[in-house]
Enzyme design. Structure first.
Site, PDB file in Angstrom:
ATOM      1  N   GLY A 259       0.814  -1.209   0.000  1.00 26.59           N
ATOM      2  CA  GLY A 259       0.000   0.000   0.000  1.00 26.59           C
ATOM      3  C   GLY A 259       0.844   1.254   0.000  1.00 26.59           C
ATOM      4  O   GLY A 259       0.671   2.136  -0.841  1.00 26.59           O
TER       5      GLY A 259
ATOM      6  N   ASN B  83      -7.629  -2.078  -4.524  1.00 25.13           N
ATOM      7  CA  ASN B  83      -8.319  -0.819  -4.232  1.00 25.13           C
ATOM      8  C   ASN B  83      -7.359   0.286  -3.848  1.00 25.13           C
ATOM      9  O   ASN B  83      -7.761   1.425  -3.676  1.00 25.13           O
ATOM     10  CB  ASN B  83      -9.351  -1.010  -3.119  1.00 25.13           C
ATOM     11  CG  ASN B  83      -8.716  -1.013  -1.743  1.00 25.13           C
ATOM     12  OD1 ASN B  83      -7.645  -1.575  -1.545  1.00 25.13           O
ATOM     13  ND2 ASN B  83      -9.358  -0.374  -0.777  1.00 25.13           N
TER      14      ASN B  83
ATOM     15  N   ARG C  34      10.144  -4.892  10.551  1.00 24.25           N
ATOM     16  CA  ARG C  34      10.567  -3.522  10.882  1.00 24.25           C
ATOM     17  C   ARG C  34      11.751  -3.536  11.832  1.00 24.25           C
ATOM     18  O   ARG C  34      12.703  -2.790  11.680  1.00 24.25           O
ATOM     19  CB  ARG C  34       9.432  -2.769  11.550  1.00 24.25           C
ATOM     20  CG  ARG C  34       8.345  -2.335  10.609  1.00 24.25           C
ATOM     21  CD  ARG C  34       7.476  -1.316  11.342  1.00 24.25           C
ATOM     22  NE  ARG C  34       6.629  -0.624  10.399  1.00 24.25           N
ATOM     23  CZ  ARG C  34       5.340  -0.883  10.259  1.00 24.25           C
ATOM     24  NH1 ARG C  34       4.773  -1.794  11.001  1.00 24.25           N
ATOM     25  NH2 ARG C  34       4.632  -0.228   9.376  1.00 24.25           N
TER      26      ARG C  34
ATOM     27  N   CYS D  55      -8.285 -20.605  29.509  1.00 23.14           N
ATOM     28  CA  CYS D  55      -9.618 -21.084  29.871  1.00 23.14           C
ATOM     29  C   CYS D  55     -10.733 -20.203  29.306  1.00 23.14           C
ATOM     30  O   CYS D  55     -11.835 -20.680  29.066  1.00 23.14           O
ATOM     31  CB  CYS D  55      -9.749 -21.247  31.384  1.00 23.14           C
ATOM     32  SG  CYS D  55      -9.547 -19.711  32.258  1.00 23.14           S
TER      33      CYS D  55
END
Lengths: 647, 323
Positions: free
Chosen positions: A22, A53, A117, A168
């Site tokens: 991106g 997109n 990174r 749990c």
């Protein structure tokens, strides 16, 4: 356009970009337009539909191809005469060593995970190459500059450990949808389709009858006389019916909780679907097993819909059948992947059925996928802005314009009228084990913890080392590498299984261990302190690493403000330091006291950075942004989605 | 809002951004029609962002023929002069933009937007102008305001490493999120003409110097009949004269508009690609907010200067009316 000096610096520069996603697509475009001539770019990923997109250098026809290579070709179309060198590889590969990094004038990160990174940060420190680091999530983003010895390194502020849930809660007492997702993904999915040798708590708290005995291991295998449908129903009835009954038998657990209700397939699928088959045919024309879908089989289309219990049950059984029928070869090796449609369908259905059992609202596949896949919200605009800011800082770095380096935060809501807020970089943290030589302290039970525990839980998980070497004085206890002879390998593997106090050179309270990573050229010393007991829930590692503390500089206020014109007052502005695809950390920058501009001399200070935390998403309309302030965990990796309510 | 569902293809493509702004906003985007006039670097960045975001249609206007200077921050057009063959800048950009997202209709309209009649404007939800003179900005803004439907108007320009965005959403109501609450909020915007007519003495203290400097340059270009950006250092004396006149008339200290800044704006006519990306990104976000009705919009100016690195919102409206 830039000034002559800037243009000269740009033309001469050789830059390394890590990440072609991106931020990377935007960055490569802006670098090329700005006149950069020699750009190297590393990315191990291939292109996916959900990238299109915003990763605008890629098209539908590129799906499946290397991001680095396709990005290069796309940019050469409008700037044909520059040099772009792509590497379809992992930046952690050994070929990208300190010498490799030394050839660059600046390194620009557009990465999507903490691990990489940290690795790049260390190589930049070792190679003494400036690093410009970045991240975005939704409308938020930031750019920071890291210069060895001058500004803080990427790891100067400790990154929070991923939130984990008590076992749990996941196995017996889920109260939020995310708990059901964790159970479905990390326990059930892993049990049925993953590595059979992995320890798995699926049955642990359900009672002794199906405890982790050999018998229980076999239970999840399909029997020879069973067809897919029978097997699916047996699993279904076991995990959603029988196991819940077993759990209910422990009345103590339910004194202050709502009791779950057992769910059996025969009660859900009454009548019409008792013998349902033939649906596999709808997927029969599909050659590529990665595209089979239970939703397609069952005619369910909208991923935003919340399925009924009946639909979830049918998806559960259908996806199980499709795995067995169409993807048999992968069973035993599958790891949950958010881009694996069938896996997402299975996990959504299983989580929803469990949610129904525990009275937790069910969710759509779209939402479930976001939670299970730790998906970060991403838009093109923020990436474009951040990439522009990276190039502005990179040009300053090339000109060694030290006084003007800024870290810049891109905000969703203005702070002091600013949507883009520059802040002067911080000085290195003197207690940072990465860029200073401060030793760390490890509390550990030296009679109980093995060297393996130390390597896995501390050296790899906490210190982020890739190829570690561990020494006690002059004795080598452990190392990783290709060029080791057999004796050494045998010696190290036997060391791994020994408790610390029984190593050839015993590690006890007071010992100083030296841990090195030869690739990262990072060395750090760890003082060992023996401690008998650890809290199982709070300190599940059975060890506690400390000494890497927030710099006092971050707490006190001693940074002069970026500019002394604006005298408006204090704001506390949360800024999320995020990654494009995976959430990471957030910095809260808060400014100090209100002053008039005349009072702000060059030595006074009002800005300071404070706590580091995490959170997934700022948009309140998101369904999962309810009261839950501690998101996801789980697989022990750092790249998990987390969030934290801001103070 | 109708409840038409997004297609599977849309859901897959827009997955990551639906997680930011929701399905409803995505649906509104896919029905929106946007017009841009003046397709230099900043507007190209903006177009890329909204085409990727999945608007319904984009109409481009820019009849200029391609020159090297016009392409300095343009990543849509290959630098191959043979391929230009007399095509306008808008025509050449159009083909590449279509390629970014086949679900968005991208087309070109020829002519001068400021001369078009009202029914032409009525087709659009958003109008963005760039490289546009002061009088044309005012005229186009007024035409948007006269339309029976609300048309959001934006004017954007970059000079040197500085950028300015002007926003007019007229009477804009949106859902504002306050912690866990959503309240309906209405903002009154002034037109461009009204905003630049607000007496400087009534502006909040410490308004961005870029606001004043841009008005001076704008005034200069208007007086000399220049196209926006057709300036050089030789114009400095005339510009300083206009600054003096304006400051005297407005009772503003001239030091609020430094010589150095004016010089940069006059000389730096070639675009800065990083600044185009930043301004085009902010503008893209604003238009997405205005269409979706989600998020606090800028009211009503945004300024960025790469030299100090600040991106600042200024509310330049009449303090008594808010608009």
């Amino acid at each position: 356009m830039a000034s002559e000096e800037q243009l000269l610096a740009i033309k001469k520069a050789k830059v390394l970009m890590v990440g072609a996603g991106g931020i990377g697509c935007e960055l490569l475009k802006t670098l090329a337009l700005s006149g950069f001539q020699d750009i190297h770019i590393i990315d191990m990923d291939t292109i996916e539909v959900s990238n299109l997109n915003r990763q605008f250098l890629f098209r539908q026809s590129h799906v499946g191809q290397s991001k680095a290579k396709v990005a290069r070709e796309a940019v050469l179309r409008f700037r044909p005469h520059i040099s772009i060198t792509p590497y379809h590889a992992n930046v952690k590969d050994p070929e990208f060593n300190v010498d490799f990094f030394k050839q660059f004038n600046v390194v620009l990160n557009g990465l999507d995970n903490l691990d990489a990174r940290r690795h790049v940060n260390r190589l930049c420190l070792a190679a003494n190459v400036p690093l410009v680091e970045s991240g975005t999530t939704g409308f938020l983003g930031q750019v920071t500059v890291h210069i060895k010895g001058k500004t803080e390194c990427y790891e100067c502020q400790p990154k929070p450990a991923p939130k984990t849930y008590p076992v749990c809660t996941i196995t017996s007492t889920p109260s939020k949808f995310v708990h059901c997702i964790v159970w479905a993904k990390d326990l059930l999915f892993a049990k049925l389709f993953g590595d059979k040798n992995q320890a798995n708590d699926l049955n642990v708290r359900s009672g002794d009858a199906t405890g982790s005995s050999e018998h229980a291991e076999d239970f999840f295998e399909r029997r020879e006389d069973e067809d897919f449908e029978q097997y699916g129903r047996r699993i279904y009835d076991h995990v959603f019916g029988y196991n819940i009954e077993v759990a209910l038998s422990n009345e103590e657990t339910w004194k202050n909780r709502n009791k779950p209700k057992p769910i059996y397939s025969r009660d859900v699928l009454t009548g019409e679907f008792v013998q349902q088959n033939g649906n596999l045919d709808k997927n029969s024309h599909i050659d590529d097993p990665s595209t089979v879908s239970a939703m397609a089989s069952l005619g369910l289309k909208n991923p935003q819909d919340i399925w009924s219990l009946v639909e979830n049950t049918r998806i559960f059984l259908e996806s199980l059948k499709l795995f067995l029928g169409k993807r048999e070869k992968e069973i035993g090796n599958l790891i949950f992947d958010k881009d694996d449609q069938l896996a997402v369908e299975f996990v959504t259905a299983a989580a929803n059925i469990r949610a129904a059992s525990f009275g937790i609202p069910m969710q759509s596949l779209f939402e479930a996928k976001g939670i299970a896949g730790n998906i970060v919200h991403a838009v093109a605009t923020t990436n474009a802005i951040i990439a522009g800011l990276i190039v502005i800082e990179a040009i300053k770095v090339l000109q060694s314009d030290t006084n003007n380096y800024r870290m810049t935060f891109c905000l969703e809501h203005p702070s002091k009228k600013m949507l883009l807020m520059p802040v002067e970089p911080f000085e290195p943290n003197k207690s940072c084990y990465v860029c200073s030589e401060t030793p760390l302290l490890l509390e550990v039970n030296t009679h109980r913890s093995k060297l393996r525990d130390f390597v896995e839980k501390i050296v790899k998980a906490k210190l982020g080392m890739n190829l570690p070497l561990i020494m006690h004085g002059s004795t080598l206890l452990y190392e990783v590498g290709d060029d080791l002879d057999e004796d050494m390998v045998a010696n190290y593997s036997s060391n791994l299984e020994k408790v610390l106090a029984e190593l050839p050179s015993p590690v006890t309270g007071g010992t100083v261990l030296t841990v090195e990573d030869l690739q990262q050229e990072l060395t750090c010393n760890i003082n060992i302190k023996h401690r008998e007991e650890f809290d199982e829930e709070k300190e599940p590692d059975g060890m506690l690493l400390s000494g890497w503390v927030q710099s006092p500089q971050m707490k006190k206020v001693n940074h002069k403000q970026v500019d002394n014109e604006d005298s408006t007052s204090i704001v506390s502005q949360p800024v999320h330091v995020e990654t494009e695809d995976v959430n990471e950390t957030e910095i809260v920058v808060s400014t100090g006291t209100k002053r008039k501009s005349s009072e702000i001399s060059s030595t006074s200070s009002i800005a300071s950075a404070a706590s580091v935390g995490t959170r997934s998403n700022q948009k309140p309309e998101e369904i999962n942004d309810d009261d839950d302030d501690d998101l996801v965990i789980l697989d022990g990796h750092s790249d998990t989605l987390k969030k934290k309510r801001l103070q | 809002m109708d409840s038409e569902e997004l297609t599977e293809q849309e859901t897959a493509l827009y997955d990551r951004q639906i997680r930011v702004w929701g399905v409803d906003a995505q649906r509104r985007l896919s029905k929106s029609h946007i017009l841009v006039s003046g397709t230099k670097g900043t507007v190209i960045e903006f177009c890329k962002n909204i085409v990727l975001a999945g608007i319904g249609s984009l109409t481009l206007m820019d009849d200029r023929l391609v020159t090297e200077e016009l392409l300095s921050a343009n990543f849509l057009i290959p630098p191959d002069e043979n391929a230009f063959s007399g095509n306008s800048l808008a025509e050449l950009c159009c083909d590449s933009l279509r390629d970014f997202n086949p679900m968005v209709r991208v087309s070109v309209e020829k002519g001068d937007l400021s001369s078009f009649g009202g029914d032409f404007y009525d087709k659009f939800d958003v109008v963005v102008v760039s490289c546009c003179s002061l009088s044309k900005k005012k005229l186009i803004n007024e035409k948007c305001r006269k339309s029976p439907k609300r048309i959001a108007f934006y004017a954007v320009d970059c000079r040197d490493s500085c950028g300015e965005i002007f926003v007019d959403l007229q009477n804009y109501t949106y859902a504002q999120k306050k912690l866990d609450d959503t309240i309906e909020r209405t903002l009154q915007y002034p037109s461009f003409e009204e905003a630049v007519a607000v007496p400087w003495s009534q502006l909040p203290r410490r308004v961005s110097k870029l606001f004043f400097a841009s008005r001076v340059i704008e005034r200069f270009e208007q007086a000399e009949g220049r196209n926006p950006g057709e300036t050089s250092i030789a114009d400095l004396p005339s510009v300083l004269k206009i600054r003096k006149e304006l400051c005297e008339a407005q009772a503003l200290n001239e030091s609020n508009i430094p010589d150095g800044l004016l010089e940069r704006l006059l000389v730096g006519t070639k675009e800065h690609p990083p600044v185009c990306a930043i301004i085009g990104g902010i503008l893209g976000q604003e238009v997405i907010k205005a269409i979706s009705g989600k998020g606090d919009p800028i009211k009503n100016f945004f300024f960025f200067d790469a030299v100090d690195g600040k991106g600042i919102i200024e509310d330049i409206s009449n303090p008594s009316t808010g608009s």
